[in-house]
Structures are given as C-alpha cells and as structure tokens.
Enzyme design. Structure first.
Site, PDB file in Angstrom:
ATOM      1  N   LEU A 120     -11.465  52.575  41.098  1.00  0.00           N
ATOM      2  CA  LEU A 120     -10.706  51.232  41.021  1.00  0.00           C
ATOM      3  C   LEU A 120      -9.913  50.892  39.872  1.00  0.00           C
ATOM      4  CD1 LEU A 120     -13.382  48.357  41.872  1.00  0.00           C
ATOM      5  CD2 LEU A 120     -11.921  49.791  43.351  1.00  0.00           C
ATOM      6  N   SER A 121     -10.248  51.895  38.728  1.00  0.00           N
ATOM      7  CA  SER A 121      -9.577  51.836  37.531  1.00  0.00           C
ATOM      8  C   SER A 121      -9.778  53.054  36.676  1.00  0.00           C
ATOM      9  CB  SER A 121      -9.623  50.574  36.616  1.00  0.00           C
ATOM     10  OG  SER A 121      -8.688  50.326  35.593  1.00  0.00           O
ATOM     11  N   SER A 122      -8.754  53.711  36.029  1.00  0.00           N
ATOM     12  CA  SER A 122      -8.937  54.632  35.134  1.00  0.00           C
ATOM     13  C   SER A 122      -7.952  54.372  33.701  1.00  0.00           C
ATOM     14  CB  SER A 122      -8.501  56.066  35.838  1.00  0.00           C
ATOM     15  OG  SER A 122      -7.538  56.090  36.208  1.00  0.00           O
TER      16      SER A 122
END
Length: 327
Positions: free
Chosen positions: A97-99
């Site tokens: 979802l996010s990095s």
C-alpha cells in the site's frame, strides 16, 4: 525508538550509514545537475521515517523494527534504512500500500524538479514524510505541502516529521484535486503512479511551473503554460510506483503478447511503450513501431495537455506518432 531510545552508539551507526548512502547516491550521479540536494540527504535521518519496514524473504515479508528488544535486529533495521533501495512500509493482505522510495530515485526526481530558493512545492503522496522532509530542509517548512488520502498515512507522516524536526503542511485529502487553499505552487511532485494528468494541478500551478509525475513506468516533467496547457518529456529513468489512492490501478487487464518476440516482451523500454499506448495500439502494432523507431529511449516520448485533450507522443507533439491518454 520508544522503549529503546537511540543512544550514542545507534546515533553513530545511523550517521555512518547515512554517509554511506550519500556516497552511493553521489556515485550514481543522481544530483549532478543540482548538488545542493547532497546536503539535504546528508542531514535528514531516513531511519526516523521508517520505524518499521518489511523486506522480502522466502514465502513473504520479514518485519524490521526499531523497537526490537534484540540489539542486532535494531542494527539491521538501521543499516537497512540506509540501503539505496525502496522499503515496504504498509502491507494489507500481502499487497503493498505504501513504501519509502529508493533514495537515488528520489534524488533523481528532486534534481529534475529544478527547485529554486523561495519556491512553493506540493507533494502528492505523503508516504513516510521523508521526501517532504528533504524538500523542507532545502526550502523551509512553510514552502512545502504534502497531501495523502489516507488519514493513517498523514498522521504517521506528521509524527515522523516531528521526530526529525520538520514542520511542512500535511493535508489529508484527494491528491488528484491538489490543495487549492495552499495554491499557487511553483512545483508539484507526485510520488504515486497516475494514468492521466489531473487538471487541478495545472490550475494550481504558477505559469512556468513544473509538474513531475510517474506515468506508464516512467517519469514525465511538464512545464505549465497556464491552467489549460502543459507539455514536457519523460526522463530516462524507469519508475514503478504504487498508484494514487482513489484512482484505478494503471494497466487494467494483462495484455496478450502472443506474436511479440520474447526479446521485446522482456525489454523494459518496450513495456514502457505498451503502458503508454495502452488502448491505442495493440501489442503487435506497438512492437512494429518499436522496431521501426530503433527501440526508442524514454526521453523521446512526451505528454501534452491542451484544453480538454491530453496525449502522449514520440519525438514531436504534432508528429505522426501520438496517442490519447485516458480521460
């Protein structure tokens, strides 16, 4: 780090690891056109923006955590935070979802943004807050706005920024709509993938402003003429980002590549052309063009926005090779 507050040893390890990261980015030439960014990367502590992250292992992901009771695990966490690699920071059911993006890619993007002292910048996709901190270090807190749709992400970004001593404006909202109450902006940078250029960004840019955004596995830099017109070319750099939340995932159904030679199917530049022309060229047509034009590099492609039209092109916006982007 909560119950394991940083001591002199861990501070020293982080400083040493950060200096190593700066040397690696230096060697890559990422900020050769704007070496002022070197000081920002040397100063901003990336590990404070990734209190935990995930690394791929056989069968899934391993969590590295700054509050682990194991000193060796905490050392691996710090060293990993300063590798020149993207770090997965949020997963749900195995989906990223996010990095935190690869630092050398971030340096490439920030240098290509061509910020100048006094510029105001809007970042689309707050992520961990690390990129906003780099911008704030360079320009000052009051010149930087970062926006994300997910309140959990904006809240954690605020915490990370606070821990590192930075106070840019963090907004929870739809990045595709920009942040009109903070406009106009001299620069807009997106750290999430899109398939089209949001018109709100043009309307919120000053004439002559620059927009840098991931699109079709590349990075395009647009110069804004006015609220209805912008144009620019892609950088040479490949780029793969998580899609902007609230939009459909770029790409849609997998393409059928039957009849396309394996050499092309596995070539990054051909897959870039496929992504850019999706819906306009079928894979066989794209392959014919790719061969005819001698496997063109990303820099030969560009994007034009004019009124209600938006199209990609090869070599010339008014030339024979042009393809509409999805509306």
């Amino acid at each position: 780090m909560g119950g394991h507050a940083p001591d002199r040893e861990s501070d020293g390890l982080a400083a040493s690891a950060r200096a190593g990261l700066v040397r690696r980015i230096d060697a890559s030439g990422a900020w050769a056109t704007d070496p002022v960014w070197r000081e920002a990367f040397a100063a901003v502590p990336r590990h404070l923006f990734v209190p935990y992250y995930y690394v791929g292992v056989a069968g899934g992901y391993e969590r590295r955590w700054g509050e682990s009771p194991d000193p060796q695990a905490r050392e691996r966490w710090i060293r990993g935070a300063y590798e020149d690699t993207p770090l997965a920071t949020r997963l749900r059911d195995g989906e990223l979802l996010s990095s935190s993006s690869q630092p050398s890619l971030m340096a490439d993007m920030l240098a290509a943004l061509r910020v100048e002292d006094g510029n105001t910048v809007l970042e689309i996709g707050a992520g961990t807050g690390y990129n906003a901190a780099l911008l704030a270090h360079r320009l000052g807190d009051d010149k930087v706005t970062t926006v994300d749709l997910d309140p959990e992400i904006t809240e954690s970004a605020r915490r990370h920024l606070d821990a590192a001593g930075y106070r840019p404006v963090v907004v929870t909202g739809d990045g595709a709509r920009g942040v009109p109450e903070r406009a106009p902006f001299d620069r807009i940078i997106a750290t999430c993938a899109l398939s089209t250029v949001p018109r709100a960004w043009l309307a919120q840019s000053r004439p002559g402003g620059r927009i840098l955004m991931p699109l079709a596995t590349g990075l395009v830099v647009l110069t804004v003429r006015d609220a209805g017109h912008a144009e620019g070319r892609f950088l040479h750099t490949p780029a793969y980002f998580v899609p902007l939340r609230g939009t459909s995932r770029p790409g849609g159904e997998p393409l059928q590549l039957g009849g396309v030679p394996r050499r092309a199917r596995e070539d990054d530049l051909f897959r870039f052309l496929l992504a850019l022309t999706r819906g306009s060229l079928d894979p066989q047509e794209a392959h014919s063009l790719w061969e005819q034009e001698r496997m063109p590099q990303r820099e030969r492609y560009g994007i034009t926005v004019s009124g209600d039209r938006e199209w990609a092109w090869l070599d010339d916006p008014e030339g024979p090779y042009a393809w509409p982007l999805p509306s």
